[in-house]
Scaffold this motif. Structure first.
Motif, PDB file in Angstrom:
ATOM      1  N   ASP A 137       1.526  -5.802   4.353  1.00 11.48           N
ATOM      2  CA  ASP A 137       0.588  -4.698   4.549  1.00 11.48           C
ATOM      3  C   ASP A 137       0.108  -4.652   6.001  1.00 11.48           C
ATOM      4  O   ASP A 137      -0.032  -3.562   6.591  1.00 11.48           O
ATOM      5  CB  ASP A 137      -0.602  -4.855   3.608  1.00 11.48           C
ATOM      6  CG  ASP A 137      -1.447  -3.599   3.530  1.00 11.48           C
ATOM      7  OD1 ASP A 137      -0.972  -2.606   2.943  1.00 11.48           O
ATOM      8  OD2 ASP A 137      -2.573  -3.590   4.073  1.00 11.48           O
ATOM      9  N   ASP A 138      -0.125  -5.805   6.592  1.00  9.98           N
ATOM     10  CA  ASP A 138      -0.544  -5.843   7.994  1.00  9.98           C
ATOM     11  C   ASP A 138       0.548  -5.281   8.907  1.00  9.98           C
ATOM     12  O   ASP A 138       0.252  -4.581   9.882  1.00  9.98           O
ATOM     13  CB  ASP A 138      -0.881  -7.276   8.404  1.00  9.98           C
ATOM     14  CG  ASP A 138      -2.215  -7.744   7.839  1.00  9.98           C
ATOM     15  OD1 ASP A 138      -2.995  -6.894   7.370  1.00  9.98           O
ATOM     16  OD2 ASP A 138      -2.477  -8.964   7.856  1.00  9.98           O
ATOM     17  N   ARG A 141       0.358  -1.586   8.727  1.00  9.72           N
ATOM     18  CA  ARG A 141      -0.793  -1.108   9.495  1.00  9.72           C
ATOM     19  C   ARG A 141      -0.500  -1.111  10.993  1.00  9.72           C
ATOM     20  O   ARG A 141      -0.965  -0.232  11.735  1.00  9.72           O
ATOM     21  CB  ARG A 141      -2.023  -1.972   9.201  1.00  9.72           C
ATOM     22  CG  ARG A 141      -2.585  -1.825   7.796  1.00  9.72           C
ATOM     23  CD  ARG A 141      -3.739  -2.791   7.560  1.00  9.72           C
ATOM     24  NE  ARG A 141      -4.187  -2.757   6.176  1.00  9.72           N
ATOM     25  CZ  ARG A 141      -5.086  -1.910   5.696  1.00  9.72           C
ATOM     26  NH1 ARG A 141      -5.630  -1.005   6.509  1.00  9.72           N
ATOM     27  NH2 ARG A 141      -5.448  -1.945   4.426  1.00  9.72           N
TER      28      ARG A 141
END
Length: 324
Positions: A137-138, A141
């Protein structure tokens, strides 16, 4: 070419994708690999699959070099991580450290600013799923990857990961990449239903059973000298299919294809693509002509009578389990 959404995401991928396992960076010369990639793009294939572990990154380099000729927005690159990239303890698996470091390394080898689909090549029982999902997820992002997927995860592992992701408001996993062909059908029982329910598409590999479903291998005969099966660097993958009952089924399937006026490989690919949850079937190619033949499968729709005939043929090998 025809295109399908990858699960419930907005990403559209070609029904036939081009992979680089056991081919580019290894068994196929770079110039020939470039010719295959260019031919695939010319024929409308927009999905190109590779992995960091394929020849220690060489396959990524070959693919990235070939795709430099085209606008970045016109193709989808998928790569993977999990398998060892070195001898040290943190140079493998799905830890945050390895995920971040290998993503950066793959971007460098591919010569890209971002990876369209970044996949966990296998499940890692040594790392908390939360750690893996937060790392992915990072990366999303940060814009280093656009989507995340998995490969060869079980239905239970997928269901658990999706639940954790939802509970923590993480961006969803959009795909699974399992093996799937007329002989290896384990995903039909649990994986396909779970993925359909969770909005994940399938990008299947080995739809031609490593060339067995081209019809070039015959029962009770030696492997052709120029075939992948006779190549000592790749035949370990194919050997489990070399059983007379499997090869006899292939001969009967070839007759079905001939009656339809198509090749066996086209029949096998159309059979795989019959399932709506399958977004793309990844082929391998050592010659551009193979790609030209295989992409024609997207226009082949199999009637229920033909599907029934195929099932009757495959009944005798329904318990097939490869020795891997």
């Amino acid at each position: 070419m025809k295109y399908r959404r990858l699960g419930h995401s907005g990403l559209k991928v070609s029904e036939i994708g081009l992979g680089s396992w056991l081919t580019y960076g290894k068994a196929v010369a770079d110039n020939t690999a470039y010719d295959c990639i260019h031919k695939a793009y010319e024929l409308g294939i927009n999905f190109f699959d590779t992995a960091n572990a394929y020849e220690g990154g060489k396959a990524e380099e070959v693919l990235g070099e070939a795709l430099k000729a085209y606008p970045r927005s016109s193709y989808v690159v998928a790569t993977k991580l999990f398998f060892p990239m070195g001898d040290r303890p943190n140079e493998r698996g799905l830890s945050r450290k390895h995920i971040v470091e290998q993503c950066n390394a793959s971007l460098k080898r591919l010569g890209l600013d971002y990876i369209d689909l970044y996949q966990c090549h296998r499940f890692d029982p040594e790392v908390p799923v939360e750690e893996t999902l937060y790392a992915l997820d990072d990366l999303i992002r940060q814009g280093k990857i656009l989507y995340a997927g998995v490969s060869e995860w079980s239905a239970a592992q997928i269901e658990n990961a999706v639940g954790i992701g939802k509970a923590n408001h993480l961006r969803p996993i959009i795909s699974n990449q399992p093996i799937y062909n007329m002989f290896e059908r384990y995903i039909e029982k649990e994986v396909l239903p779970v993925c359909a329910e969770k909005g994940m598409g399938q990008i299947v590999f080995s739809p031609l059973a490593q060339g067995i479903l081209t019809g070039k291998y015959k029962p009770n005969t030696e492997k052709p000298e120029d075939s992948r099966a006779a190549n000592n660097s790749t035949n370990w993958v194919i050997n489990s299919y070399f059983r007379n009952d499997v090869l006899e089924c292939v001969q009967e399937l070839n007759k079905v294809a001939q009656d339809l006026g198509v090749t066996l490989s086209q029949l096998a690919l159309a059979w795989v693509l019959r399932h709506p949850n399958i977004s793309s079937a990844i082929i391998g190619a050592s010659r551009p002509q193979q790609i030209e033949e295989n992409v024609k499968a997207v226009n082949l729709v199999l009637s229920q009578d033909v599907l029934n005939e195929i099932e009757n043929i495959l009944e005798r090998v329904k318990d097939f389990a490869p020795l891997r």
